[in-house]
Design an enzyme around this catalytic site. Structure first.
Site, PDB file in Angstrom:
ATOM      1  N   PRO A 272       0.812  -1.209   0.000  1.00 45.65           N
ATOM      2  CA  PRO A 272       0.000   0.000   0.000  1.00 45.65           C
ATOM      3  C   PRO A 272       0.852   1.269   0.000  1.00 45.65           C
ATOM      4  CG  PRO A 272       0.102  -0.911   2.207  1.00 45.65           C
ATOM      5  CD  PRO A 272       0.864  -1.858   1.319  1.00 45.65           C
ATOM      6  N   GLY A 273       0.373   2.296  -0.656  1.00 46.22           N
ATOM      7  CA  GLY A 273       1.018   3.605  -0.607  1.00 46.22           C
ATOM      8  C   GLY A 273       0.061   4.633  -0.034  1.00 46.22           C
TER       9      GLY A 273
ATOM     10  N   ARG B 134      -4.192  15.550  -9.541  1.00 47.42           N
ATOM     11  CA  ARG B 134      -5.220  14.496  -9.525  1.00 47.42           C
ATOM     12  C   ARG B 134      -6.618  14.975  -9.934  1.00 47.42           C
ATOM     13  NH1 ARG B 134      -6.592  12.099  -5.459  1.00 47.42           N
ATOM     14  NH2 ARG B 134      -7.012  10.066  -6.355  1.00 47.42           N
TER      15      ARG B 134
ATOM     16  N   CYS C  91      -2.965  28.124 -16.458  1.00 46.80           N
ATOM     17  CA  CYS C  91      -3.695  28.569 -17.644  1.00 46.80           C
ATOM     18  C   CYS C  91      -4.512  27.447 -18.257  1.00 46.80           C
ATOM     19  CB  CYS C  91      -2.721  29.140 -18.658  1.00 46.80           C
ATOM     20  SG  CYS C  91      -1.822  30.524 -17.968  1.00 46.80           S
ATOM     21  N   GLU C  92      -5.394  26.847 -17.446  1.00 41.08           N
ATOM     22  CA  GLU C  92      -6.301  25.805 -17.927  1.00 41.08           C
ATOM     23  C   GLU C  92      -7.571  25.917 -17.103  1.00 41.08           C
ATOM     24  OE1 GLU C  92      -5.143  22.293 -19.286  1.00 41.08           O
ATOM     25  OE2 GLU C  92      -3.147  23.052 -19.774  1.00 41.08           O
TER      26      GLU C  92
HETATM   27  C1  LIG Z   1       0.518   2.094  -7.370  1.00 41.89           C
HETATM   28  C2  LIG Z   1       0.852   0.745  -6.963  1.00 41.89           C
HETATM   29  C3  LIG Z   1       0.752   0.374  -5.623  1.00 41.89           C
HETATM   30  C4  LIG Z   1       0.248   1.296  -4.548  1.00 41.89           C
HETATM   31  O1  LIG Z   1      -1.061   1.713  -4.762  1.00 41.89           O
HETATM   32  P1  LIG Z   1      -1.825   2.547  -3.614  1.00 41.89           P
HETATM   33  O2  LIG Z   1      -3.147   2.829  -4.211  1.00 41.89           O
HETATM   34  O3  LIG Z   1      -1.038   3.776  -3.370  1.00 41.89           O
HETATM   35  O4  LIG Z   1      -1.897   1.680  -2.414  1.00 41.89           O
HETATM   36  C5  LIG Z   1       1.116  -0.900  -5.276  1.00 41.89           C
HETATM   37  N1  LIG Z   1       1.573  -1.776  -6.205  1.00 41.89           N
HETATM   38  C6  LIG Z   1       1.694  -1.447  -7.498  1.00 41.89           C
HETATM   39  C7  LIG Z   1       2.193  -2.434  -8.458  1.00 41.89           C
HETATM   40  C8  LIG Z   1       1.343  -0.189  -7.930  1.00 41.89           C
HETATM   41  O5  LIG Z   1       1.444   0.125  -9.207  1.00 41.89           O
END
Ligand SMILES: *Cc1c(COP(=O)(O)O)cnc(C)c1O
Length: 463
Positions: A311-312, A357, A388-389
């Site tokens: 997870p990120g 995003r 400028c969008e």
């Molecule tokens: C982007 C990505 C993640 C992390 O995704 P999150 O939505 O930030 O948790 C994990 N694995 C892979 C392969 C990704 O491309």
């Protein structure tokens, strides 16, 4: 209720309130009504670092990292198994963030040379780094294999041969996972199964089988398991469950040809960008996903592999806020078909260069006035940037106190992931600093750019 507001956005009783789950753990209103995070007042941060500035609640990030690792380890241990968590560095990576992750017992995932070098320079042990990507260059692979990276997630037959040649030349063996498309396509709130996945990542389940057979012939490449990532900002477990079931079918078949010790099910756990988003707690997700894997393994009569997750967003997203200063406001009267309604445009000193995003995905966010509270009736606003969008939107739909004026500071929630990481210099706008706050102290963890930084890239400018 303004007819221009989307259905999901209710007019709040108090347009100063901070929706639970949307903002960083340590955010508060001071007695005078100003926002503070990590014990630092918004005005002090804006004064010291300028605006825009991205502020990360350090304890929030560390707590989420720790909690995520514990959730997956605990869920796996209940079935006699084990799990490891990688932080997806692409969400936002600096040396400081890498150290927080190591301290919380996480590993790090990278997907480019720049992310890899950041992790290595931050002294992340090479064996704790995973490397992704559909088109890793030969030089990136040479570097990764040369330092003894923990795992490389292979994405194509061409890459299998490249890794083999490089590892052989370097006299080493490289552990690899094979990325598969499970055919489960997750979108924001749900998933839909598709027979064909028309996208660039990974192998189909059929192709993966021959890729693994090929890897098993190669003396310098060690197959350790399958990898599958179904998407991002996913709220429930059903997509993961369906995907795990399909991938485990292949996993079982592969056991016929040798060991398959690992299964990586990716990341993608959702967060609340607005009060309409209701993501599950990480413990519930971890239990749901790991239970599904354990049940599937039991039904097939196979051992549960060691599990990995990456997870990120769910670790760092909600920990960040961006502070902007309001420059202009402009009421715009819109014809609604059966009358007219007014939307207040609130223009701030950043925009799609510091958070792309909304422009890229139509992402929704939440905002509040950060420098004060106000009893003025709520007005439907669209917070926009200075680019400028017309698509340069910061917060598409929000209610703010209607007396919002130039000079007010506005805080946008949940900008910890994929905003600084995706920042650009569009319109020659310098990228803002990222500041970590904790216990009343703030420090820069990513320096903001200056105009001189921008000019320095132009060799035609002799200064
Ligand atoms: C982007 C990505 C993640 C992390 O995704 P999150 O939505 O930030 O948790 C994990 N694995 C892979 C392969 C990704 O491309």
């Amino acid at each position: 209720m303004n007819p221009l507001a989307p259905d999901w956005l209710a007019e709040p009783d108090d347009a100063n309130d901070l929706a639970a789950g949307v903002w960083p753990d340590t955010i508060r209103r001071t007695k005078k009504g100003e926002l503070s995070v990590g014990g630092m007042k918004a005005s002090a941060l804006a004064e010291r670092y300028g605006t825009p500035v991205l502020v990360l609640d350090e304890l929030h990030v560390r707590e989420r990292a720790e909690r995520t690792r514990r959730a997956f380890e605990t869920a796996a241990a209940r079935h006699g198994g084990s799990a490891r968590v990688y932080y997806a560095g692409k969400a936002f990576l600096t040396s400081e963030v890498a150290r927080w992750m190591l301290a919380a017992g996480l590993n790090i995932d990278v997907c480019s040379r720049g992310e890899l070098e950041t992790a290595l320079a931050a002294d992340v042990p090479a064996e704790r780094i995973g490397f992704h990507g559909n088109n890793k260059s030969v030089s990136e692979l040479e570097r990764a294999i040369g330092v003894g990276l923990g795992t490389i997630v292979v994405d194509s037959p061409i890459e299998v041969e490249r890794i083999s040649a490089i590892a052989e030349r370097l006299g080493t063996s490289q552990r690899v996972l094979v990325r598969v498309r499970s055919g489960v396509h997750a979108d924001t709130h749900d998933f839909l199964a598709t027979a064909h996945e028309d996208q660039k990542f990974g192998f189909s389940l059929e192709e993966a089988e021959s890729a693994v057979a090929r890897i098993r012939e190669l003396p310098s490449v060690e197959f350790v398991g399958l990898h599958c990532h179904i998407g991002s900002q996913i709220f429930g477990v059903s997509g993961f469950r369906e995907s795990a079931s399909r991938v485990l079918e292949l996993h079982e078949r592969l056991l016929g040809g040798g060991p398959v010790p690992l299964l990586n099910l990716g990341g993608g756990f959702g967060i609340a960008y607005t009060r309409a988003d209701t993501p599950a707690e990480i413990e519930a997700l971890a239990d749901g996903i790991v239970d599904a894997v354990a049940n599937e393994c039991a039904a097939r009569g196979i051992d549960m592999p060691e599990l990995a997750f990456e997870p990120g967003r769910s670790i760092i997203g909600s920990a960040g806020i961006t502070l902007y200063e309001v420059g202009t406001t402009k009421p715009v009267v819109v014809d609604t078909g059966d009358g007219s309604a007014e939307r207040l445009y609130v223009a701030v000193d950043g925009g799609m260069s510091d958070n792309v995003r909304p422009a890229l995905y139509g992402a929704q966010y939440s905002a509040r006035i950060a420098s004060r509270t106000s009893e003025a009736p709520a007005a439907l606003v669209r917070v926009v940037g200075m680019h400028c969008e017309s698509g340069d939107i910061v917060v598409d739909n929000e209610y703010l106190p209607g007396d919002v004026v130039p000079g007010d500071l506005v805080a946008v929630a949940s900008t910890g992931a994929y905003s600084a990481a995706m920042a650009s210099n569009y319109n020659h706008v310098p990228r803002p600093a990222v500041v970590a706050v904790r216990d009343g102290e703030a420090r820069v963890i990513l320096r903001g750019e200056t105009i001189d930084d921008l000019l320095a890239r132009d060799p035609g400018l002799v200064r």
